[in-house]
Scaffold this active site. Sequence first.
Site, PDB file in Angstrom:
ATOM      1  N   HIS A 271       0.900  -0.960   0.033  1.00 56.69           N
ATOM      2  CA  HIS A 271      -0.019  -0.065  -0.197  1.00 56.69           C
ATOM      3  C   HIS A 271       1.002   1.112  -0.058  1.00 56.69           C
ATOM      4  O   HIS A 271       2.090   1.188   0.632  1.00 56.69           O
ATOM      5  CB  HIS A 271      -0.897  -0.044   1.094  1.00 56.69           C
ATOM      6  CG  HIS A 271      -2.142   0.815   0.985  1.00 56.69           C
ATOM      7  ND1 HIS A 271      -2.021   2.318   1.563  1.00 56.69           N
ATOM      8  CD2 HIS A 271      -3.395   0.823   0.699  1.00 56.69           C
ATOM      9  CE1 HIS A 271      -3.189   2.922   1.154  1.00 56.69           C
ATOM     10  NE2 HIS A 271      -4.171   1.610   0.608  1.00 56.69           N
ATOM     11  N   ASP A 322      -7.811  -5.776  -0.128  1.00 58.80           N
ATOM     12  CA  ASP A 322      -8.290  -6.520  -1.140  1.00 58.80           C
ATOM     13  C   ASP A 322      -7.762  -8.010  -0.987  1.00 58.80           C
ATOM     14  O   ASP A 322      -8.471  -8.925  -1.802  1.00 58.80           O
ATOM     15  CB  ASP A 322      -7.571  -6.029  -2.706  1.00 58.80           C
ATOM     16  CG  ASP A 322      -8.217  -4.716  -3.151  1.00 58.80           C
ATOM     17  OD1 ASP A 322      -9.560  -4.440  -2.928  1.00 58.80           O
ATOM     18  OD2 ASP A 322      -7.701  -3.965  -3.709  1.00 58.80           O
TER      19      ASP A 322
HETATM   20  N1  ACO Z   1       3.986  -7.854  -4.290  1.00 60.12           N
HETATM   21  C1  ACO Z   1       5.483  -7.825  -4.365  1.00 60.12           C
HETATM   22  N2  ACO Z   1       5.978  -6.753  -4.201  1.00 60.12           N
HETATM   23  C2  ACO Z   1       5.550  -5.611  -3.705  1.00 60.12           C
HETATM   24  C3  ACO Z   1       4.222  -5.614  -3.714  1.00 60.12           C
HETATM   25  C4  ACO Z   1       3.588  -6.532  -3.777  1.00 60.12           C
HETATM   26  N3  ACO Z   1       2.072  -6.935  -3.811  1.00 60.12           N
HETATM   27  N4  ACO Z   1       3.862  -4.196  -3.425  1.00 60.12           N
HETATM   28  C5  ACO Z   1       5.002  -3.817  -3.418  1.00 60.12           C
HETATM   29  N5  ACO Z   1       5.869  -4.431  -3.837  1.00 60.12           N
HETATM   30  C6  ACO Z   1       7.373  -4.073  -3.485  1.00 60.12           C
HETATM   31  C7  ACO Z   1       7.894  -3.344  -4.796  1.00 60.12           C
HETATM   32  O1  ACO Z   1       8.319  -4.319  -5.898  1.00 60.12           O
HETATM   33  C8  ACO Z   1       8.878  -2.578  -4.577  1.00 60.12           C
HETATM   34  O2  ACO Z   1      10.044  -3.132  -4.177  1.00 60.12           O
HETATM   35  P1  ACO Z   1      11.403  -2.583  -4.872  1.00 60.12           P
HETATM   36  O3  ACO Z   1      11.799  -1.497  -3.883  1.00 60.12           O
HETATM   37  O4  ACO Z   1      12.404  -3.765  -4.501  1.00 60.12           O
HETATM   38  O5  ACO Z   1      11.390  -2.239  -6.146  1.00 60.12           O
HETATM   39  C9  ACO Z   1       8.355  -2.065  -2.884  1.00 60.12           C
HETATM   40  O6  ACO Z   1       7.495  -2.963  -2.650  1.00 60.12           O
HETATM   41  C10 ACO Z   1       7.651  -0.746  -3.170  1.00 60.12           C
HETATM   42  O7  ACO Z   1       6.581  -0.845  -3.956  1.00 60.12           O
HETATM   43  P2  ACO Z   1       6.056  -0.049  -4.940  1.00 60.12           P
HETATM   44  O8  ACO Z   1       5.091  -0.469  -6.196  1.00 60.12           O
HETATM   45  O9  ACO Z   1       7.159   1.258  -5.315  1.00 60.12           O
HETATM   46  O10 ACO Z   1       4.980   0.809  -3.979  1.00 60.12           O
HETATM   47  P3  ACO Z   1       3.707   1.913  -4.375  1.00 60.12           P
HETATM   48  O11 ACO Z   1       3.391   2.691  -3.444  1.00 60.12           O
HETATM   49  O12 ACO Z   1       4.178   2.428  -5.800  1.00 60.12           O
HETATM   50  O13 ACO Z   1       2.532   0.712  -4.750  1.00 60.12           O
HETATM   51  C11 ACO Z   1       0.886  -0.655  -4.776  1.00 60.12           C
HETATM   52  C12 ACO Z   1       1.670   0.350  -3.801  1.00 60.12           C
HETATM   53  C13 ACO Z   1       0.525  -0.297  -6.045  1.00 60.12           C
HETATM   54  C14 ACO Z   1      -0.664  -0.982  -3.906  1.00 60.12           C
HETATM   55  C15 ACO Z   1       1.706  -1.992  -4.747  1.00 60.12           C
HETATM   56  O14 ACO Z   1       1.650  -2.238  -3.515  1.00 60.12           O
HETATM   57  C16 ACO Z   1       1.081  -3.127  -5.496  1.00 60.12           C
HETATM   58  O15 ACO Z   1       0.950  -3.001  -6.768  1.00 60.12           O
HETATM   59  N6  ACO Z   1       0.373  -4.008  -4.882  1.00 60.12           N
HETATM   60  C17 ACO Z   1      -0.433  -5.075  -5.472  1.00 60.12           C
HETATM   61  C18 ACO Z   1      -1.675  -4.673  -6.093  1.00 60.12           C
HETATM   62  C19 ACO Z   1      -2.794  -4.268  -5.052  1.00 60.12           C
HETATM   63  O16 ACO Z   1      -3.078  -5.043  -4.126  1.00 60.12           O
HETATM   64  N7  ACO Z   1      -3.181  -2.997  -5.178  1.00 60.12           N
HETATM   65  C20 ACO Z   1      -4.515  -2.794  -4.100  1.00 60.12           C
HETATM   66  C21 ACO Z   1      -4.138  -1.577  -3.159  1.00 60.12           C
HETATM   67  S1  ACO Z   1      -5.237  -1.231  -2.052  1.00 60.12           S
HETATM   68  C22 ACO Z   1      -6.629  -0.245  -3.042  1.00 60.12           C
HETATM   69  O17 ACO Z   1      -6.348   0.252  -3.848  1.00 60.12           O
HETATM   70  C23 ACO Z   1      -7.775  -0.542  -2.783  1.00 60.12           C
END
Ligand code: ACO
Length: 385
Positions: A271, A322
């Site tokens: 998140h 989710d």
């Molecule tokens: N699975 C694996 N790795 C993850 C996940 C995940 N679900 N989420 C974050 N990470 C990792 C990233 O790969 C990144 O790693 P790195 O620094 O080694 O590259 C680090 O954690 C930071 O992640 P970002 O994607 O930069 O974080 P951001 O704040 O941009 O993204 C997001 C947040 C989009 C929710 C992300 O966690 C994600 O894609 N999650 C999966 C999709 C999801 O569940 N979305 C629902 C969110 S809640 C909602 O909107 C209702």
Amino acid sequence: METNTQNIDLSDYPHLDRGLEGIVAFSSRKSFIDGAKGDLIYSGYNINDLAGNATFEEVCFLLWNERLPNREELTDLCHKLQAERELPEAVVNYIKSTNKQAHPMSVLRTAVSMLADFDDEAEDKSEEANIRKSIRMTAKMPGIIAAFDRVRNGKDVVAPLSEHSTAYNFLYMLNGEEPGENAEKIMDLCLVLHAEHGMNASTFTCRSICATESDIYSAVAGAIGSLKGPLHGGANTAVMNMLKQLDKNTDITAFVKGKLERKEKIMGFGHRVYKTMDPRATHLRKMAHDLAKEVDMEYLYNWSETILDIMKSEKNIDPNVDFFSATVYYSIGIEPDLYTAIFAMSRISGWTAHYLEQAGNNRLIRPRQLYLGEKNLPFTPVEQR
Ligand code: ACO
């Protein structure tokens, strides 16, 4: 493509932030998130106090009015919502005639957009009219979702009841039979938990559209499009699609680690704001656990817990709203591609609350961009290129 900002004079762009992370662009009285503590407040009230105590209708009133209703006000709102459930005939005809393979969120987006065409107040920007339209959309969205699901499964559309809660009526229209008390309670709690969540992508979309002085239907249609994406509300469907790939012989540890090694995301985790367990996930986790036993789907819950342990130990990433909502909806027999639409059916309360707030104190939303292209290239006519 990588953003290459080398050799660019950034002095004109002092706040370049990809994804607007940490940027405060609005003030709001609708909700507060403490991402470090895992707190979520809806207009003054902690989600942990609202969950299981307040109904979705009470939460709608709270978000629209920034205070809880008294008994009379709540009854009045419930009556208004019940009275607005019927869909315009043209919208029902659209649902019946559209492609059965269409994504439910696309159908919801189109149908909500169509509602404007049949609302005499569509272009009335007064606050009173916007509240009435918020009630109308909140009342009608469950019928759109239920009708499309029935039509695509070759079943008749079920007309809404003029009594009972939003949760009860939705399950009734979806399944064609009156739901039990427990099913209504579960759905109502899901609606309460999804109602509002700060400046997320779809709410930002809604407020951006409002800020151009466009109408509330346009703002909600845009927000639905934004919620649909798998990085936002679409993640709940993606979670179930992932869980459905597993079977009792799957080595879940290897499955998750393999995905992480390939830099694939595990949907339902992570998140932008929470750096600990999302409080909504805590409630949904408990619900998923209780339900799994009840409907004999403990395997599903156990897989989820295993994935959660691996994500915590490998990446220190917690589940978001989710992750367990997917298991909850699956356990009560709802098709995975409907989950995001059910999310929207709740979040309509938050979106419209934000629209009202933005319209009441508006400023055009217009950030800037960092231009990376060439400048002043000599123009050559098409024949000479
Ligand atoms: N699975 C694996 N790795 C993850 C996940 C995940 N679900 N989420 C974050 N990470 C990792 C990233 O790969 C990144 O790693 P790195 O620094 O080694 O590259 C680090 O954690 C930071 O992640 P970002 O994607 O930069 O974080 P951001 O704040 O941009 O993204 C997001 C947040 C989009 C929710 C992300 O966690 C994600 O894609 N999650 C999966 C999709 C999801 O569940 N979305 C629902 C969110 S809640 C909602 O909107 C209702």
